[in-house]
Design a protein around this motif. Structure first.
Motif, PDB file in Angstrom:
ATOM      1  N   ASP A   1      23.290  13.994  92.312  1.00  0.00           N
ATOM      2  CA  ASP A   1      21.088  14.040  92.984  1.00  0.00           C
ATOM      3  C   ASP A   1      20.844  12.948  93.014  1.00  0.00           C
ATOM      4  N   ALA A   2      21.849  11.535  93.446  1.00  0.00           N
ATOM      5  CA  ALA A   2      20.872  10.890  94.725  1.00  0.00           C
ATOM      6  C   ALA A   2      20.376   9.755  92.866  1.00  0.00           C
ATOM      7  N   GLN A   3      21.238   9.819  91.919  1.00  0.00           N
ATOM      8  CA  GLN A   3      21.018   9.064  90.528  1.00  0.00           C
ATOM      9  C   GLN A   3      21.201   8.029  90.394  1.00  0.00           C
ATOM     10  N   LEU A   4      22.943   7.443  91.379  1.00  0.00           N
ATOM     11  CA  LEU A   4      23.467   6.440  91.017  1.00  0.00           C
ATOM     12  C   LEU A   4      24.580   7.304  89.797  1.00  0.00           C
ATOM     13  N   ALA A   5      24.932   8.032  89.208  1.00  0.00           N
ATOM     14  CA  ALA A   5      26.045   8.000  88.437  1.00  0.00           C
ATOM     15  C   ALA A   5      27.084   9.010  88.913  1.00  0.00           C
ATOM     16  N   CYS A   6      27.530   8.933  90.378  1.00  0.00           N
ATOM     17  CA  CYS A   6      28.979   9.732  90.281  1.00  0.00           C
ATOM     18  C   CYS A   6      29.061   8.467  92.220  1.00  0.00           C
ATOM     19  N   SER A   7      30.388   9.277  91.958  1.00  0.00           N
ATOM     20  CA  SER A   7      30.931   8.228  93.641  1.00  0.00           C
ATOM     21  C   SER A   7      30.924   9.170  94.489  1.00  0.00           C
ATOM     22  N   THR A   8      30.273  10.938  94.471  1.00  0.00           N
ATOM     23  CA  THR A   8      30.730  11.571  95.287  1.00  0.00           C
ATOM     24  C   THR A   8      30.715  11.857  96.704  1.00  0.00           C
ATOM     25  N   CYS A   9      29.055  10.989  96.901  1.00  0.00           N
ATOM     26  CA  CYS A   9      28.962  10.308  97.900  1.00  0.00           C
ATOM     27  C   CYS A   9      29.673   8.911  99.141  1.00  0.00           C
ATOM     28  N   HIS A  10      31.069   8.942  98.557  1.00  0.00           N
ATOM     29  CA  HIS A  10      30.644   7.573  99.371  1.00  0.00           C
ATOM     30  C   HIS A  10      30.926   7.305 100.715  1.00  0.00           C
ATOM     31  N   VAL A  11      31.059   6.059 101.658  1.00  0.00           N
ATOM     32  CA  VAL A  11      31.000   6.575 102.374  1.00  0.00           C
ATOM     33  C   VAL A  11      31.872   5.011 102.265  1.00  0.00           C
ATOM     34  N   ILE A  12      32.547   4.885 104.317  1.00  0.00           N
ATOM     35  CA  ILE A  12      32.768   3.506 104.818  1.00  0.00           C
ATOM     36  C   ILE A  12      32.230   3.303 106.108  1.00  0.00           C
ATOM     37  N   LEU A  13      31.457   2.103 105.666  1.00  0.00           N
ATOM     38  CA  LEU A  13      30.232   1.751 107.287  1.00  0.00           C
ATOM     39  C   LEU A  13      30.997   0.283 108.119  1.00  0.00           C
ATOM     40  N   PRO A  14      31.000   0.575 109.131  1.00  0.00           N
ATOM     41  CA  PRO A  14      31.421  -0.618 110.103  1.00  0.00           C
ATOM     42  C   PRO A  14      30.595  -2.253 109.311  1.00  0.00           C
ATOM     43  N   GLU A  15      32.072  -3.067 108.988  1.00  0.00           N
ATOM     44  CA  GLU A  15      31.408  -4.567 109.279  1.00  0.00           C
ATOM     45  C   GLU A  15      30.219  -5.128 109.154  1.00  0.00           C
ATOM     46  N   GLU A  16      30.284  -4.996 110.998  1.00  0.00           N
ATOM     47  CA  GLU A  16      28.815  -5.049 111.139  1.00  0.00           C
ATOM     48  C   GLU A  16      27.290  -4.780 110.300  1.00  0.00           C
ATOM     49  N   GLN A  17      27.444  -2.909 110.942  1.00  0.00           N
ATOM     50  CA  GLN A  17      26.248  -2.893 109.528  1.00  0.00           C
ATOM     51  C   GLN A  17      26.131  -3.128 108.226  1.00  0.00           C
ATOM     52  N   TYR A  18      27.047  -3.029 107.897  1.00  0.00           N
ATOM     53  CA  TYR A  18      27.348  -3.299 106.076  1.00  0.00           C
ATOM     54  C   TYR A  18      26.240  -4.656 105.917  1.00  0.00           C
ATOM     55  N   GLU A  19      27.098  -5.767 106.725  1.00  0.00           N
ATOM     56  CA  GLU A  19      26.142  -6.914 106.299  1.00  0.00           C
ATOM     57  C   GLU A  19      25.239  -6.930 106.952  1.00  0.00           C
ATOM     58  N   LYS A  20      24.773  -5.641 107.849  1.00  0.00           N
ATOM     59  CA  LYS A  20      23.009  -6.072 107.658  1.00  0.00           C
ATOM     60  C   LYS A  20      22.079  -5.511 106.187  1.00  0.00           C
ATOM     61  N   LEU A  21      22.713  -5.097 105.265  1.00  0.00           N
ATOM     62  CA  LEU A  21      22.560  -4.178 103.944  1.00  0.00           C
ATOM     63  C   LEU A  21      21.990  -5.050 103.607  1.00  0.00           C
ATOM     64  N   ASP A  22      21.180  -4.444 102.865  1.00  0.00           N
ATOM     65  CA  ASP A  22      20.960  -5.620 100.832  1.00  0.00           C
ATOM     66  C   ASP A  22      21.765  -4.991 100.260  1.00  0.00           C
ATOM     67  N   GLU A  23      22.179  -5.954  99.404  1.00  0.00           N
ATOM     68  CA  GLU A  23      23.553  -6.246  98.397  1.00  0.00           C
ATOM     69  C   GLU A  23      23.533  -4.968  97.368  1.00  0.00           C
ATOM     70  N   PRO A  24      24.900  -3.804  97.650  1.00  0.00           N
ATOM     71  CA  PRO A  24      24.236  -3.010  96.164  1.00  0.00           C
ATOM     72  C   PRO A  24      23.766  -3.487  95.268  1.00  0.00           C
ATOM     73  N   VAL A  25      23.318  -2.467  94.445  1.00  0.00           N
ATOM     74  CA  VAL A  25      22.629  -2.912  93.071  1.00  0.00           C
ATOM     75  C   VAL A  25      24.231  -2.414  91.877  1.00  0.00           C
ATOM     76  N   ASP A  26      24.334  -3.371  91.111  1.00  0.00           N
ATOM     77  CA  ASP A  26      25.329  -3.579  89.869  1.00  0.00           C
ATOM     78  C   ASP A  26      26.158  -1.744  89.511  1.00  0.00           C
ATOM     79  N   GLU A  27      24.326  -0.258  89.428  1.00  0.00           N
ATOM     80  CA  GLU A  27      25.229   0.411  89.124  1.00  0.00           C
ATOM     81  C   GLU A  27      25.980   1.512  90.411  1.00  0.00           C
TER      82      GLU A  27
END
Length: 144
Positions: free
Chosen positions: A77-103
């Protein structure tokens, strides 16, 4: 006495007009918030199937998937306690996002099929510049 009545009537009229303008502005803002949502089109790709959907700006990729009955689990439920919502993004879109947090990075370490542009769908919010973006859902691990 008559002049005083006219001026107080005029003042009351002006107060009512100002109040009407204020109420009209508030009603317009409320309407815009409820009904004029910015929407973009994104494409989910799962098992070579392309599913184009509308995505409301500021919804997470996970929320968009669920609203459109796309199979993206999101077990925690979006609590950063699993990886079941793992997706792969296009590189150009990935680069525009903020860095992922450590969790998020810790959870991605547990996912299968991770790439350099992997993210958790619960952590990525839709923006207007994501129009037409392709979101790949990696194949799930079949442990039968």
């Amino acid at each position: 006495v008559r002049g005083e009545n006219n001026s107080s009537a005029m003042a009351a009229f002006l107060r009512m007009a100002a109040l009407r303008r204020c109420v009209t502005r508030l009603a317009r803002r409320s309407y815009e918030k409820r009904f004029n949502h910015d929407v973009v089109r994104v494409v989910f790709i799962e098992d070579d199937e392309r599913i184009e959907v509308e995505a409301k700006v500021n919804d997470s990729i996970l929320e968009v998937a669920h609203k459109n009955e796309i199979e993206l689990e999101g077990a925690c439920d979006a609590q950063l306690a699993c990886s079941t919502c793992h997706v792969i993004l296009p590189e150009e879109q990935y680069e525009k996002l903020d860095e992922p947090v450590d969790e998020e990075l810790d959870m991605l370490d547990l996912a299968s099929e991770v790439t350099d542009t992997s993210r958790l769908g619960c952590q990525v919010r839709i923006t207007k510049d994501m129009e037409g973006m392709e979101i790949e859902i990696p194949p799930s691990l079949d442990l039968r």
